[in-house]
Design an enzyme around this catalytic site. Structure first.
Site, PDB file in Angstrom:
ATOM      1  N   THR A 134       0.815  -1.215   0.000  1.00  0.00           N
ATOM      2  CA  THR A 134       0.000   0.000   0.000  1.00  0.00           C
ATOM      3  C   THR A 134       0.847   1.262   0.000  1.00  0.00           C
ATOM      4  O   THR A 134       0.498   2.260  -0.647  1.00  0.00           O
ATOM      5  CB  THR A 134      -0.939  -0.007   1.224  1.00  0.00           C
ATOM      6  OG1 THR A 134      -1.841  -1.109   1.115  1.00  0.00           O
ATOM      7  CG2 THR A 134      -1.724   1.282   1.334  1.00  0.00           C
ATOM      8  N   SER A 162       2.712  -7.793  -0.538  1.00  0.00           N
ATOM      9  CA  SER A 162       3.416  -8.666   0.407  1.00  0.00           C
ATOM     10  C   SER A 162       2.865 -10.085   0.390  1.00  0.00           C
ATOM     11  O   SER A 162       3.579 -11.032   0.746  1.00  0.00           O
ATOM     12  CB  SER A 162       3.346  -8.088   1.825  1.00  0.00           C
ATOM     13  OG  SER A 162       2.021  -8.085   2.327  1.00  0.00           O
ATOM     14  N   SER A 202       2.497 -11.820  -2.089  1.00  0.00           N
ATOM     15  CA  SER A 202       3.194 -12.548  -3.143  1.00  0.00           C
ATOM     16  C   SER A 202       4.666 -12.765  -2.842  1.00  0.00           C
ATOM     17  O   SER A 202       5.386 -13.357  -3.649  1.00  0.00           O
ATOM     18  CB  SER A 202       3.059 -11.803  -4.479  1.00  0.00           C
ATOM     19  OG  SER A 202       1.712 -11.756  -4.895  1.00  0.00           O
ATOM     20  N   THR A 207       1.466  -4.683   4.287  1.00  0.00           N
ATOM     21  CA  THR A 207       1.204  -5.086   5.678  1.00  0.00           C
ATOM     22  C   THR A 207       0.592  -6.478   5.809  1.00  0.00           C
ATOM     23  O   THR A 207       0.562  -7.032   6.904  1.00  0.00           O
ATOM     24  CB  THR A 207       0.265  -4.085   6.362  1.00  0.00           C
ATOM     25  OG1 THR A 207      -0.981  -4.044   5.650  1.00  0.00           O
ATOM     26  CG2 THR A 207       0.891  -2.695   6.395  1.00  0.00           C
ATOM     27  N   ASP A 208       0.095  -7.056   4.713  1.00  0.00           N
ATOM     28  CA  ASP A 208      -0.631  -8.320   4.820  1.00  0.00           C
ATOM     29  C   ASP A 208       0.200  -9.423   5.467  1.00  0.00           C
ATOM     30  O   ASP A 208      -0.321 -10.223   6.248  1.00  0.00           O
ATOM     31  CB  ASP A 208      -1.100  -8.785   3.437  1.00  0.00           C
ATOM     32  CG  ASP A 208      -2.300  -7.998   2.940  1.00  0.00           C
ATOM     33  OD1 ASP A 208      -2.899  -7.262   3.748  1.00  0.00           O
ATOM     34  OD2 ASP A 208      -2.638  -8.121   1.753  1.00  0.00           O
TER      35      ASP A 208
END
Length: 327
Positions: free
Chosen positions: A11, A52, A54, A84-85
């Site tokens: 993001t 993130s 991936s 952030t995931d």
């Protein structure tokens, strides 16, 4: 003297221009007020500009290798910007292999740069301050978000949209950035690093670890044949580490073939060791060969187990590592 900043995707890098176009690290840092007043130069590199979700273990470990070279060449600290995931997982992966005293600080954003109240610039500034701070040396990998500092071992993403999403339920923040000053309030104890010496991408990719979240009336059908394709399993059990009684022998049979680690799906608190004794309890499962994951949540337990398997660890070594890192 410099700070090595590695810009990934996420993001914080969404440009708002052409679809899929990402901001470079230079563009991200150029939008940070006060960054030029730190007195420490930034050496910015762009790597793996992907969401993130991936990212791979091999890519993250590649960033760690690049960061190690930067520190060897004189960088006082490291900052990584990413999505952030999976930040809580990448931070823990870094922490398990980071041998240097120099701070390794991960950050990102919950709001895109073009949105009102974008949080990326403040987070990058805080992360840079932490990376340059003598107070943060020797603390391993840290997450800087919302002017709070979290130890990689404890941090979790706790909300899907809030800018205060990162929290450490078992310990709380280890520090804060207050009026530009880095204040460490509760330095986390350092654990030994897990270094898969000589591990190439093929060995890491080959160390496959499954994660099974136990649910009401779980019949274990998803676990059938699992040991044929996975080298390890993390079980996210109920509460303090329980599963349905009917599932206990299934897990025990798997533990005879591959390492099986028992964690809690609750998000905080430990797996107990000897409080309950009924079939499917933590005591019963340990007697069947499951490894107690302690205070590690399922996602971090999977990171640790995969690294251990990539390094060729046997069951006793796995149990010893979880006894240390899950304590």
């Amino acid at each position: 003297m410099s700070i090595a900043l590695f810009a990934l995707g996420g993001t914080i890098s969404v440009s708002g221009r052409a679809k899929g176009e990402r901001l470079t690290g230079a563009e991200i840092t150029a939008a940070v007020p006060g960054l030029d007043g730190l007195g420490t130069a930034l050496d910015v590199q762009d790597v793996h500009a992907v969401p993130s979700g991936s990212l791979t273990f091999a890519q993250v470990l590649g960033v760690v290798e690049a960061a190690s070279r930067a520190v060897a060449e004189g960088a006082v600290g490291v900052v990584v910007t990413q999505g952030t995931d999976t930040l809580e997982e990448t931070a823990f992966l870094v922490d398990l292999v980071w041998e240097h005293e120099a701070p390794f600080v991960l950050t990102g954003a919950m709001r895109q740069p073009g949105m009102a109240g974008a949080d990326g610039p403040a987070n990058v500034l805080a992360a840079a301050r932490v990376a340059a701070s003598p107070a943060a040396r020797g603390l391993g990998a840290l997450v800087a978000f919302n002017d709070e500092l979290h130890a990689a071992r404890w941090v979790r993403k706790s909300h899907s949209t809030s800018t205060a999403t990162f929290a450490s339920p078992n310990a709380g923040p280890v520090g804060h950035v207050i009026e530009g000053e880095v204040r460490i309030l509760a330095a986390p104890p350092r654990r030994s690093t897990v270094l898969p010496a000589g591990c190439d991408s093929a060995r890491i990719d080959g160390a496959r670890v499954a994660l099974h979240c136990v649910t009401l009336d779980d019949d274990g059908a998803q676990l059938e044949g699992l040991a044929e394709t996975y080298g390890g399993l993390v079980v996210a059990g109920f509460g303090v580490g329980h599963v349905p009684a009917s599932l206990a022998p299934v897990l025990g049979a798997l533990a005879d073939r591959i390492p099986v680690v028992l964690t809690s799906r609750t998000g905080s608190g430990p797996v107990l060791r000897h409080t309950y004794t009924a079939p499917g309890s933590e005591t019963d499962l340990q007697q069947r060969g499951l490894v107690n994951g302690g205070l590690l949540d399922p996602y971090k337990a999977r990171v640790l187990l995969r690294l251990l398997l990539a390094a060729g660890a046997g069951r006793d070594e796995v149990a010893a590592a979880f006894a240390e890192h899950g304590h």
